[in-house]
Design a protein around this motif. Sequence first.
Motif, PDB file in Angstrom:
ATOM      1  N   GLY A 163       0.784  -1.186   0.150  1.00  0.00           N
ATOM      2  CA  GLY A 163       0.035   0.071   0.209  1.00  0.00           C
ATOM      3  C   GLY A 163       0.742   1.390  -0.064  1.00  0.00           C
ATOM      4  O   GLY A 163       0.212   2.285  -0.221  1.00  0.00           O
ATOM      5  N   ASP A 164       2.111   1.251   0.185  1.00  0.00           N
ATOM      6  CA  ASP A 164       2.805   2.367   0.104  1.00  0.00           C
ATOM      7  C   ASP A 164       3.935   2.399  -0.980  1.00  0.00           C
ATOM      8  O   ASP A 164       3.707   1.254  -1.780  1.00  0.00           O
ATOM      9  CB  ASP A 164       3.593   2.640   1.362  1.00  0.00           C
TER      10      ASP A 164
ATOM     11  N   THR B 128       1.886  -4.901 -10.507  1.00  0.00           N
ATOM     12  CA  THR B 128       0.454  -5.424 -11.515  1.00  0.00           C
ATOM     13  C   THR B 128       0.666  -4.631 -12.908  1.00  0.00           C
ATOM     14  O   THR B 128       0.137  -3.368 -12.742  1.00  0.00           O
ATOM     15  CB  THR B 128      -0.711  -5.381 -10.868  1.00  0.00           C
TER      16      THR B 128
ATOM     17  N   GLY C 272       4.660  -5.772  -4.432  1.00  0.00           N
ATOM     18  CA  GLY C 272       4.572  -6.344  -5.633  1.00  0.00           C
ATOM     19  C   GLY C 272       4.421  -5.241  -6.810  1.00  0.00           C
ATOM     20  O   GLY C 272       4.516  -3.874  -6.651  1.00  0.00           O
TER      21      GLY C 272
HETATM   22  P1  ADP Z   1       3.890   2.355  -7.536  1.00  0.00           P
HETATM   23  O1  ADP Z   1       3.146   3.227  -8.483  1.00  0.00           O
HETATM   24  O2  ADP Z   1       4.509   3.424  -6.420  1.00  0.00           O
HETATM   25  O3  ADP Z   1       4.850   1.298  -7.628  1.00  0.00           O
HETATM   26  P2  ADP Z   1       1.915   0.564  -7.294  1.00  0.00           P
HETATM   27  O4  ADP Z   1       0.500   1.095  -7.561  1.00  0.00           O
HETATM   28  O5  ADP Z   1       2.558  -0.096  -8.360  1.00  0.00           O
HETATM   29  O6  ADP Z   1       2.637   1.755  -6.549  1.00  0.00           O
HETATM   30  O7  ADP Z   1       1.487  -0.560  -6.057  1.00  0.00           O
HETATM   31  C1  ADP Z   1       0.937  -0.126  -5.252  1.00  0.00           C
HETATM   32  C2  ADP Z   1       1.228  -1.048  -3.855  1.00  0.00           C
HETATM   33  O8  ADP Z   1       0.539  -2.208  -4.219  1.00  0.00           O
HETATM   34  C3  ADP Z   1       2.432  -1.151  -3.735  1.00  0.00           C
HETATM   35  O9  ADP Z   1       2.689  -1.289  -2.280  1.00  0.00           O
HETATM   36  C4  ADP Z   1       2.787  -2.359  -4.397  1.00  0.00           C
HETATM   37  O10 ADP Z   1       4.071  -3.159  -3.617  1.00  0.00           O
HETATM   38  C5  ADP Z   1       1.496  -3.103  -4.148  1.00  0.00           C
HETATM   39  N1  ADP Z   1       1.299  -4.136  -5.129  1.00  0.00           N
HETATM   40  C6  ADP Z   1       1.184  -3.916  -6.390  1.00  0.00           C
HETATM   41  N2  ADP Z   1       0.887  -5.171  -7.053  1.00  0.00           N
HETATM   42  C7  ADP Z   1       0.903  -5.922  -6.081  1.00  0.00           C
HETATM   43  C8  ADP Z   1       0.812  -7.416  -6.188  1.00  0.00           C
HETATM   44  N3  ADP Z   1       0.439  -8.203  -7.450  1.00  0.00           N
HETATM   45  N4  ADP Z   1       0.775  -8.066  -5.266  1.00  0.00           N
HETATM   46  C9  ADP Z   1       0.980  -7.422  -3.984  1.00  0.00           C
HETATM   47  N5  ADP Z   1       1.192  -6.257  -3.714  1.00  0.00           N
HETATM   48  C10 ADP Z   1       1.060  -5.577  -5.004  1.00  0.00           C
END
Ligand code: ADP
Length: 317
Positions: free
Chosen positions: A23-24, A118, A116
Amino acid sequence: MSEFDLIQRYFTRATPGAVLGVGDDAALLRIPGGMELAVSTDMLVSGTHFFPDADPLLLGHKALAVNISDIAAMGAQPRWALLSLSLPEADEAWLQQFSTGFFALAQQHGVELIGGDTTRGPLNLCVTIMGVVPQGAALRRSGAQPGDDVWVSGRLGDAALALAHLQGRVQLVADEFAACAAALHQPAPRVALGLALRGIAHSAIDVSDGLLADLGHILECSQLGAEIHYDALPVSSALRPYLAQPAGQHCVLAGGDDYELCFTASVARRAEVEKISVQLGLPLTRIGAIVAGSGCTVRASTGSVINIGESGYDHFA
Ligand code: ADP
Ligand code: MG
């Protein structure tokens, strides 16, 4: 469904073992004093590692299992994972199943998903795993000693035999296939074994690319050779009838996807290794010895050398 909703719904769970989880912009971890962080990553690509229509529940399990297996091979305790997904579409039924398979195994091993990425794209699953191990206690590939016994856990070749069946190269009867398919789709990473081998094994590796290839890494890193007894290799009753044929030899020596641990330990530790086998209810089989020189010689009980002409899966060979 937005990307945020997808992450929130399918990949956000409580992470009491992290300072900050999903989430961060980044997760926060506190490494316990006196410990080292073991970190590894493994990617599963559709069409290369699994069929595009593979059961998402099993994929969720396997994507994490192959990563936990690397941590097990270091003798470390798995703790945290990152999951990077490239998905052609946000298919909720698929995501639900994938996430269920992933978290079921995560919970079994006390692994927390802490982040992660996505994105939309061809189906591709990448997990990064982190574990902890007391300083200096990790099991490395480079520690084998001349005269060490070579051991392997579980059974070899069943996953490759199941794949050979799916590809029409062998024909198994239904219950044989069912037993082998479990090895292919639901490998059980040997975490408890890795932990128990700290201070006992001189070297260890997980068998992901086939015994010869992976034992070969121990030999290269340790600058030694090995003599392996073909007839001692632990195989299932489904695989045994194929052992004299090239297809069976390939499965047991080079098939890959076993996720068992191959390790070496001095002869003086035999009784301790056997005790671990009993305690864990996991077969541990002595398959040969480390010798001076280089390379791995596989011998049948007749003394003849078995040469299969390839040593394992290589994406670029
Ligand atoms: P950023 O744009 O800062 O990279 P993201 O929108 O990619 O942030 O991700 C938001 C949050 O969700 C982050 O804490 C990231 O680690 C988490 N996250 C993204 N995709 C996944 C996933 N498939 N599984 C677990 N956590 C995820
Ligand atoms: Mg991101």
